[in-house]
Motif scaffolding. Structure first.
Motif, PDB file in Angstrom:
ATOM      1  N   VAL A   7      -6.113   2.333 -17.929  1.00 28.05           N
ATOM      2  CA  VAL A   7      -5.287   2.800 -16.817  1.00 28.05           C
ATOM      3  C   VAL A   7      -4.528   4.049 -17.256  1.00 28.05           C
ATOM      4  CG1 VAL A   7      -3.313   2.263 -15.342  1.00 28.05           C
ATOM      5  CG2 VAL A   7      -5.022   0.501 -15.809  1.00 28.05           C
ATOM      6  N   LEU A   8      -4.572   5.091 -16.415  1.00 26.25           N
ATOM      7  CA  LEU A   8      -3.794   6.298 -16.676  1.00 26.25           C
ATOM      8  C   LEU A   8      -2.537   6.250 -15.817  1.00 26.25           C
ATOM      9  CD1 LEU A   8      -3.641   9.087 -18.117  1.00 26.25           C
ATOM     10  CD2 LEU A   8      -4.613  10.070 -16.025  1.00 26.25           C
ATOM     11  N   LYS A   9      -1.409   5.976 -16.451  1.00 33.51           N
ATOM     12  CA  LYS A   9      -0.142   5.932 -15.734  1.00 33.51           C
ATOM     13  C   LYS A   9       0.345   7.348 -15.444  1.00 33.51           C
ATOM     14  CE  LYS A   9       1.263   1.532 -17.812  1.00 33.51           C
ATOM     15  NZ  LYS A   9       2.294   0.827 -18.617  1.00 33.51           N
ATOM     16  N   PHE A  10       1.185   7.468 -14.426  1.00 32.74           N
ATOM     17  CA  PHE A  10       1.680   8.789 -14.063  1.00 32.74           C
ATOM     18  C   PHE A  10       2.453   9.416 -15.216  1.00 32.74           C
ATOM     19  CE2 PHE A  10       4.857  11.741 -12.429  1.00 32.74           C
ATOM     20  CZ  PHE A  10       4.057  12.601 -11.692  1.00 32.74           C
ATOM     21  N   GLU A  11       3.166   8.613 -15.987  1.00 34.43           N
ATOM     22  CA  GLU A  11       3.941   9.153 -17.104  1.00 34.43           C
ATOM     23  C   GLU A  11       3.045   9.892 -18.099  1.00 34.43           C
ATOM     24  OE1 GLU A  11       6.141   6.075 -15.052  1.00 34.43           O
ATOM     25  OE2 GLU A  11       4.147   6.065 -15.955  1.00 34.43           O
TER      26      GLU A  11
ATOM     27  N   TYR B 122       0.837  -1.205   0.000  1.00 31.92           N
ATOM     28  CA  TYR B 122       0.000   0.000   0.000  1.00 31.92           C
ATOM     29  C   TYR B 122       0.872   1.257   0.000  1.00 31.92           C
ATOM     30  CZ  TYR B 122      -4.679  -1.962   0.294  1.00 31.92           C
ATOM     31  OH  TYR B 122      -5.859  -2.575   0.002  1.00 31.92           O
ATOM     32  N   LYS B 123       0.379   2.291  -0.703  1.00 29.82           N
ATOM     33  CA  LYS B 123       1.154   3.517  -0.880  1.00 29.82           C
ATOM     34  C   LYS B 123       0.822   4.548   0.193  1.00 29.82           C
ATOM     35  CE  LYS B 123       1.429   3.004  -5.918  1.00 29.82           C
ATOM     36  NZ  LYS B 123       1.114   3.639  -7.225  1.00 29.82           N
ATOM     37  N   VAL B 124       1.847   5.251   0.641  1.00 28.03           N
ATOM     38  CA  VAL B 124       1.684   6.283   1.663  1.00 28.03           C
ATOM     39  C   VAL B 124       1.100   7.549   1.032  1.00 28.03           C
ATOM     40  CG1 VAL B 124       2.891   7.814   3.272  1.00 28.03           C
ATOM     41  CG2 VAL B 124       3.546   5.396   3.100  1.00 28.03           C
ATOM     42  N   VAL B 125       0.101   8.110   1.715  1.00 30.39           N
ATOM     43  CA  VAL B 125      -0.486   9.388   1.321  1.00 30.39           C
ATOM     44  C   VAL B 125      -0.282  10.380   2.452  1.00 30.39           C
ATOM     45  CG1 VAL B 125      -2.623  10.605   0.732  1.00 30.39           C
ATOM     46  CG2 VAL B 125      -2.241   8.279  -0.113  1.00 30.39           C
ATOM     47  N   CYS B 126       0.277  11.541   2.131  1.00 26.09           N
ATOM     48  CA  CYS B 126       0.425  12.627   3.102  1.00 26.09           C
ATOM     49  C   CYS B 126      -0.601  13.712   2.790  1.00 26.09           C
ATOM     50  CB  CYS B 126       1.830  13.211   3.048  1.00 26.09           C
ATOM     51  SG  CYS B 126       3.150  12.037   3.434  1.00 26.09           S
ATOM     52  N   LYS B 127      -0.979  14.464   3.808  1.00 28.71           N
ATOM     53  CA  LYS B 127      -1.897  15.579   3.585  1.00 28.71           C
ATOM     54  C   LYS B 127      -1.338  16.479   2.481  1.00 28.71           C
ATOM     55  CE  LYS B 127      -3.622  15.694   8.336  1.00 28.71           C
ATOM     56  NZ  LYS B 127      -3.647  16.452   9.618  1.00 28.71           N
ATOM     57  N   GLY B 128      -2.188  16.805   1.517  1.00 27.85           N
ATOM     58  CA  GLY B 128      -1.755  17.641   0.404  1.00 27.85           C
ATOM     59  C   GLY B 128      -1.409  16.862  -0.847  1.00 27.85           C
ATOM     60  N   ASP B 129      -1.180  15.550  -0.727  1.00 30.28           N
ATOM     61  CA  ASP B 129      -0.921  14.739  -1.912  1.00 30.28           C
ATOM     62  C   ASP B 129      -2.172  14.653  -2.772  1.00 30.28           C
ATOM     63  OD1 ASP B 129       1.657  14.230  -1.105  1.00 30.28           O
ATOM     64  OD2 ASP B 129       1.283  12.173  -0.444  1.00 30.28           O
ATOM     65  N   VAL B 130      -1.979  14.623  -4.076  1.00 28.89           N
ATOM     66  CA  VAL B 130      -3.080  14.357  -5.005  1.00 28.89           C
ATOM     67  C   VAL B 130      -3.075  12.858  -5.300  1.00 28.89           C
ATOM     68  CG1 VAL B 130      -3.838  14.630  -7.404  1.00 28.89           C
ATOM     69  CG2 VAL B 130      -3.271  16.641  -6.032  1.00 28.89           C
ATOM     70  N   VAL B 131      -4.229  12.243  -5.146  1.00 26.79           N
ATOM     71  CA  VAL B 131      -4.348  10.799  -5.360  1.00 26.79           C
ATOM     72  C   VAL B 131      -5.439  10.556  -6.392  1.00 26.79           C
ATOM     73  CG1 VAL B 131      -4.745   8.563  -4.266  1.00 26.79           C
ATOM     74  CG2 VAL B 131      -3.717  10.427  -2.941  1.00 26.79           C
ATOM     75  N   TYR B 132      -5.163   9.662  -7.337  1.00 26.53           N
ATOM     76  CA  TYR B 132      -6.217   9.310  -8.293  1.00 26.53           C
ATOM     77  C   TYR B 132      -6.277   7.813  -8.516  1.00 26.53           C
ATOM     78  CZ  TYR B 132      -2.768   9.168 -12.225  1.00 26.53           C
ATOM     79  OH  TYR B 132      -1.728   8.881 -13.076  1.00 26.53           O
ATOM     80  N   ASN B 133      -7.484   7.372  -8.818  1.00 22.82           N
ATOM     81  CA  ASN B 133      -7.729   5.986  -9.177  1.00 22.82           C
ATOM     82  C   ASN B 133      -7.340   5.824 -10.644  1.00 22.82           C
ATOM     83  OD1 ASN B 133      -8.890   3.539 -10.071  1.00 22.82           O
ATOM     84  ND2 ASN B 133     -10.536   3.659  -8.564  1.00 22.82           N
ATOM     85  N   SER B 134      -6.293   5.075 -10.904  1.00 24.21           N
ATOM     86  CA  SER B 134      -5.746   4.999 -12.263  1.00 24.21           C
ATOM     87  C   SER B 134      -6.733   4.422 -13.268  1.00 24.21           C
ATOM     88  CB  SER B 134      -4.453   4.175 -12.265  1.00 24.21           C
ATOM     89  OG  SER B 134      -4.693   2.867 -11.779  1.00 24.21           O
ATOM     90  N   MET B 135      -7.726   3.646 -12.789  1.00 26.87           N
ATOM     91  CA  MET B 135      -8.711   3.058 -13.696  1.00 26.87           C
ATOM     92  C   MET B 135      -9.982   3.895 -13.816  1.00 26.87           C
ATOM     93  SD  MET B 135      -8.356  -1.009 -12.811  1.00 26.87           S
ATOM     94  CE  MET B 135      -9.415  -1.475 -14.180  1.00 26.87           C
ATOM     95  N   ARG B 136     -10.108   4.916 -12.975  1.00 27.06           N
ATOM     96  CA  ARG B 136     -11.323   5.737 -12.974  1.00 27.06           C
ATOM     97  C   ARG B 136     -11.004   7.229 -13.069  1.00 27.06           C
ATOM     98  NH1 ARG B 136     -13.332   1.925 -14.408  1.00 27.06           N
ATOM     99  NH2 ARG B 136     -14.829   0.502 -13.429  1.00 27.06           N
ATOM    100  N   MET B 137      -9.776   7.540 -13.447  1.00 21.30           N
ATOM    101  CA  MET B 137      -9.395   8.953 -13.543  1.00 21.30           C
ATOM    102  C   MET B 137     -10.261   9.682 -14.553  1.00 21.30           C
ATOM    103  SD  MET B 137      -7.538  11.355 -12.398  1.00 21.30           S
ATOM    104  CE  MET B 137      -6.240  12.580 -12.555  1.00 21.30           C
ATOM    105  N   TRP B 138     -10.595   9.025 -15.654  1.00 22.34           N
ATOM    106  CA  TRP B 138     -11.384   9.667 -16.699  1.00 22.34           C
ATOM    107  C   TRP B 138     -12.805   9.988 -16.235  1.00 22.34           C
ATOM    108  CZ3 TRP B 138     -15.684   6.958 -18.484  1.00 22.34           C
ATOM    109  CH2 TRP B 138     -15.732   5.594 -18.144  1.00 22.34           C
ATOM    110  N   GLN B 139     -13.207   9.414 -15.088  1.00 23.20           N
ATOM    111  CA  GLN B 139     -14.513   9.737 -14.501  1.00 23.20           C
ATOM    112  C   GLN B 139     -14.395  10.799 -13.405  1.00 23.20           C
ATOM    113  OE1 GLN B 139     -15.605   5.708 -13.291  1.00 23.20           O
ATOM    114  NE2 GLN B 139     -17.157   5.644 -14.911  1.00 23.20           N
ATOM    115  N   GLY B 140     -13.181  11.196 -13.074  1.00 25.26           N
ATOM    116  CA  GLY B 140     -12.992  12.219 -12.051  1.00 25.26           C
ATOM    117  C   GLY B 140     -12.675  11.684 -10.674  1.00 25.26           C
ATOM    118  N   ALA B 141     -12.156  10.457 -10.584  1.00 25.66           N
ATOM    119  CA  ALA B 141     -11.791   9.873  -9.286  1.00 25.66           C
ATOM    120  C   ALA B 141     -10.427  10.379  -8.860  1.00 25.66           C
ATOM    121  CB  ALA B 141     -11.804   8.345  -9.362  1.00 25.66           C
TER     122      ALA B 141
END
Length: 203
Positions: A146-150, A73-92
């Motif tokens: 999937v929307l990769k970070f690249e 599991y990935k660490v999230v800090c306050k202020g990080d932007v997080v997106y669902n790579s499979m649902r980004m196109w829906q605004g997740a």
């Protein structure tokens, strides 16, 4: 927020806070965020949804079942932007108000110093960007894209030159969201009161 006018220059929004007049700049998201791959299993599990943004999974009515291990599991800090790579196109996508961890299926984008993430919590949901996410997502169907970070990093956006303007926009949006939530709760209370009264006012 006194400066409201029809702008001929697309790089200047029609509605501005006082004290800001510089044109917005074109920036690649990769200049504003770096991908974080920090891992942990000891923090609170967070979820990301289109409707509710980022929230503690324990606040959900759904049963939490992360599986046998949280090691990846990935660490999230306050202020990080997080997106669902499979649902980004829906605004997740959202900027986190919580510290925690998210599923490896999510992408954690950490803002650089000049980036006010609450501004981007709104900007990244704009319809024109949702279309770009869908075009750049890789997969055979909408359910597997999937929307990769690249790919995310190559997208260009218009942003205020000064962080203070970003913060002002983000704070206004947060305040309006809080007001909407308050009135929704009040509306629900009134609906329940009406129903209770009606049930006792008829034979």
């Amino acid at each position: 927020m006194a400066d409201q006018r029809k702008c001929e220059n697309d790089s200047v929004p029609a509605l501005r806070f006082e004290g800001f007049s510089d044109p917005w700049e074109q920036r690649r998201l990769g200049e504003l965020f770096v991908e974080s791959e920090d891992r942990s299993s000891d923090l609170e599990i967070l979820s990301v949804s289109v409707a509710n943004g980022i929230y503690p999974a324990s606040d959900s009515d759904r049963e939490i079942n992360p599986g046998a291990s949280l090691v990846n599991y990935k660490v999230v800090c306050k202020g990080d932007v997080v997106y669902n790579s499979m649902r980004m196109w829906q605004g997740a996508v959202d900027s986190s108000l919580h510290d925690g961890i998210v599923s490896p299926a999510y992408v954690v984008a950490r803002p650089v110093s000049m980036t006010a993430s609450r501004f981007f919590a709104r900007l990244l949901k704009r319809p024109n960007l949702l279309c770009q996410y869908q075009r750049r997502s890789q997969g055979n169907s909408k359910d597997t894209q999937v929307l990769k970070f690249e790919e995310f990093a190559e997208i260009e956006v218009s942003v205020p030159l000064f962080r203070k303007e970003q913060e002002a926009i983000g704070s206004l949006a947060d305040a309006l969201d809080s007001l909407i939530t308050l009135h929704q709760r009040e509306l629900e209370i009134l609906k329940n009161l009406k129903q209770a009264c009606l049930e006792k006012m008829f034979v």
